[in-house]
Design an enzyme around this catalytic site. Structure first.
Site, PDB file in Angstrom:
ATOM      1  N   ALA A   1       0.831  -1.202   0.000  1.00 34.55           N
ATOM      2  CA  ALA A   1       0.000   0.000   0.000  1.00 34.55           C
ATOM      3  C   ALA A   1       0.864   1.250   0.000  1.00 34.55           C
ATOM      4  O   ALA A   1       0.498   2.272   0.560  1.00 34.55           O
ATOM      5  CB  ALA A   1      -0.924  -0.012   1.212  1.00 34.55           C
TER       6      ALA A   1
ATOM      7  N   ARG B   1      -2.367   7.782 -11.056  1.00 36.81           N
ATOM      8  CA  ARG B   1      -3.514   7.851 -11.964  1.00 36.81           C
ATOM      9  C   ARG B   1      -4.782   8.377 -11.293  1.00 36.81           C
ATOM     10  O   ARG B   1      -5.744   8.715 -11.954  1.00 36.81           O
ATOM     11  CB  ARG B   1      -3.755   6.449 -12.579  1.00 36.81           C
ATOM     12  CG  ARG B   1      -2.672   6.048 -13.562  1.00 36.81           C
ATOM     13  CD  ARG B   1      -2.668   4.551 -13.868  1.00 36.81           C
ATOM     14  NE  ARG B   1      -1.994   3.774 -12.826  1.00 36.81           N
ATOM     15  CZ  ARG B   1      -1.801   2.466 -12.875  1.00 36.81           C
ATOM     16  NH1 ARG B   1      -2.254   1.761 -13.905  1.00 36.81           N
ATOM     17  NH2 ARG B   1      -1.175   1.827 -11.898  1.00 36.81           N
TER      18      ARG B   1
ATOM     19  N   GLY C   1      -1.444  -6.891 -15.967  1.00 37.37           N
ATOM     20  CA  GLY C   1      -0.389  -7.805 -16.370  1.00 37.37           C
ATOM     21  C   GLY C   1      -1.027  -9.081 -16.922  1.00 37.37           C
ATOM     22  O   GLY C   1      -1.959  -9.617 -16.326  1.00 37.37           O
TER      23      GLY C   1
ATOM     24  N   GLU D   1       3.587  -7.139 -18.222  1.00 36.89           N
ATOM     25  CA  GLU D   1       2.828  -5.918 -17.924  1.00 36.89           C
ATOM     26  C   GLU D   1       2.247  -5.332 -19.205  1.00 36.89           C
ATOM     27  O   GLU D   1       2.845  -5.452 -20.276  1.00 36.89           O
ATOM     28  CB  GLU D   1       3.743  -4.898 -17.241  1.00 36.89           C
ATOM     29  CG  GLU D   1       4.058  -5.267 -15.805  1.00 36.89           C
ATOM     30  CD  GLU D   1       2.821  -5.553 -14.981  1.00 36.89           C
ATOM     31  OE1 GLU D   1       2.009  -4.635 -14.803  1.00 36.89           O
ATOM     32  OE2 GLU D   1       2.640  -6.709 -14.540  1.00 36.89           O
TER      33      GLU D   1
END
Ligand code: UD1
Ligand code: CA
Length: 459
Positions: free
Chosen positions: A2, A8, A137, A152
């Site tokens: 985390a 993004r 992935g 990926e």
């Protein structure tokens, strides 16, 4: 894991702290790990680690520890940081992404069981099939179906690889020794210049070791990378919670939002657009109508909360009726069979059994006795600009419409406050209080006034 920044999300808040159904999204994977019986749960923290660690301590206490990843150098590096924090006696280690809020203990159990069932396997890996695998992935297999590598999305090399719909949800199980050995070999020669944990699969293959793929439920393993993912995951979470309550005997309509942690008894109905948050508890047979927002509210049995009422940190006793359009603010205690009507605001006020305030009132810092009636437009003037004072309306008192009760003050049992009165002194039990100006009628005045004004009007 985390520790990622969550670029993004385009947010000042670390990604894993964004809420899903009332809890930060990484709460769910942590809870799943605890529920699946992992002995030692270590959360890798980095970006925003003070807030993330404080949340973990508050929510999980001693049961969860943290390990710090100084720089977000990728999931391989995050795993290295996590391994440094675990009990050295650990034999098997489960590594899991922190951004998959729909994960359940069962998903982890399946990976654990598959690992234990395959003697020769060095690694167990959850896999699932997605219609649209964009961003994930991909699991690459040979003709015989053996898992060779994870590629990926950004590193996909051929159309054949791009067509693969089997993806890596981000759950891995291996011995601590195998993780250490593999991670030591990782290099950041990929599109993002990061150290990828996913390279562990190719490492296993190159060293003649087997990876077991564990088929997992696609919908619960969807990761949250951007706000579209976040909203989708949250919708799925609300639907999951609603389904659970329906099975237990409460009707939760589509479009209602019942947060994780809320409790509903049998025969509760929650209508569309209602939001139930925090530690809200709703008793048997109560109905929460359209558009209500309830935060940390305890509700008794057969209560009606009519549309568009907002309630916070309060107790509502059985058979009370609230709304439509009521605002019950913190520390209100609404007694049995009390009616609170439209545009009535309460704050730190107790209304005892059967009291009524049906329209347009502000009841702040008060005690309203059993059966008292508060007329439309009543205001408890609780604040003098410096401090708050208490209004006491004793049982059976009647407060006429448009009265101001200037606290601190007590209106005695059964007393009557005439409409339009400003109360500044205590009213004795059974008395009438009236403070308004006596009415005067001037006969014919209106007609004379009209005639005069008409005469002045320009043609
Ligand atoms: C990762 C996987 C991808 C998989 C997807 C599933 C890698 C390289 N790729 O991609 O194969 O399909 O998850 O959702 O692992 N994190 C850290 N430190 C870091 C980087 C990430 O703790 O330096 C944490 C993040 O907070 C997050 C998790 O690891 O919880 C996954 O990271 P993210 O960057 O979201 O990986 P994906 O690009 O989604
Ligand atoms: Ca992710």
């Amino acid at each position: 894991m985390a520790a990622g920044q969550g670029t993004r999300m385009k947010s000042a808040t670390p990604k894993v702290l964004h809420p899903v159904a009332g809890r930060p999204l990484f709460h769910y994977p942590v809870r799943a790990a605890l529920a699946s019986g992992c002995d030692d749960v270590v959360v890798v923290v980095g970006h925003g680690r003070d807030v993330v660690s404080a949340y973990l301590a508050r929510e999980f206490g001693e049961r969860v520890r943290t390990a710090v990843q100084e720089e977000p150098r990728g999931t391989g590096d995050a795993t290295r940081a996590g391994l440094a924090g675990i009990d050295p006696r650990a034999t098997r280690v489960l590594v899991c992404n922190g951004d998959i809020p729909l994960l359940l203990a069962d998903d982890l159990d399946r990976v654990i069981r598959a690992f234990d069932a395959h003697d020769g396997a060095a690694l167990a890996l959850a896999t699932c099939h997605l219609e649209d695998p964009t961003g994930y992935g991909r699991i690459l297999r040979d003709e015989a179906g053996a898992i060779l590598a994870i590629r990926e999305h950004r590193d996909l090399a051929s159309d054949r690889e791009r067509e693969v719909r089997e993806i890596n949800p981000g759950i891995y199980l291996a011995s601590a020794a195998f993780f250490h050995e593999a991670i030591a070999s990782f290099r950041s020669n990929n599109a993002q210049g990061e150290i990828y944990l996913t390279d562990i699969v190719a490492y296993a293959h190159e060293h003649g070791k087997k990876t077991v793929g564990v088929p997992s439920r696609a919908e619960v393993l969807v990761g949250v990378n951007d706000r579209n993912d976040l909203v989708r995951a949250e919708e799925a979470m609300y639907e999951r919670i609603a389904t659970t309550w329906r099975v237990r005997g409460a009707t939760v309509r589509p479009g209602a939002r019942v947060d994780d942690g809320v409790d509903l008894a049998e025969d509760v109905v929650v209508e569309s657009g209602a939001c139930l948050r925090g530690a809200t508890r709703v008793g048997r047979g109560s109905q929460i109508d359209v558009g209500c927002v309830l935060t940390d509210v305890t509700i008794g049995e057969d209560v009606r909360i009519r549309p568009y009422s907002v309630l916070a940190t309060s107790m509502i006793s059985s058979r009370a009726q609230i709304g439509p359009f009521s605002h019950v603010r913190p520390d209100s205690a609404i007694g049995e069979e009390v009616h609170i009507g439209n545009f009535v605001e309460t704050k730190n006020t107790r209304l005892e059994r059967g009291a009524k305030a049906n329209h347009l009132a502000y009841l702040g810092d008060g005690i309203v006795g059993a059966g008292a009636n508060i007329g439309a437009g009543t205001i408890f003037c609780n604040y003098d600009g410096f401090s708050k004072h208490t209004t006491v309306i004793e049982s059976g008192a009647f407060i006429g419409s448009d009265s101001q009760i200037v606290a601190p003050v007590t209106v005695g049992e059964g007393a009557y406050v005439a409409t339009g009165t400003t109360i500044t002194r205590d009213v004795p039990k059974g008395a009438l209080a009236i403070s308004r100006v006596r009415q005067e009628n001037k006969e014919g005045y209106a007609d004379r006034l009209r005639a005069r004004l008409r005469g002045q009007k320009k043609p």
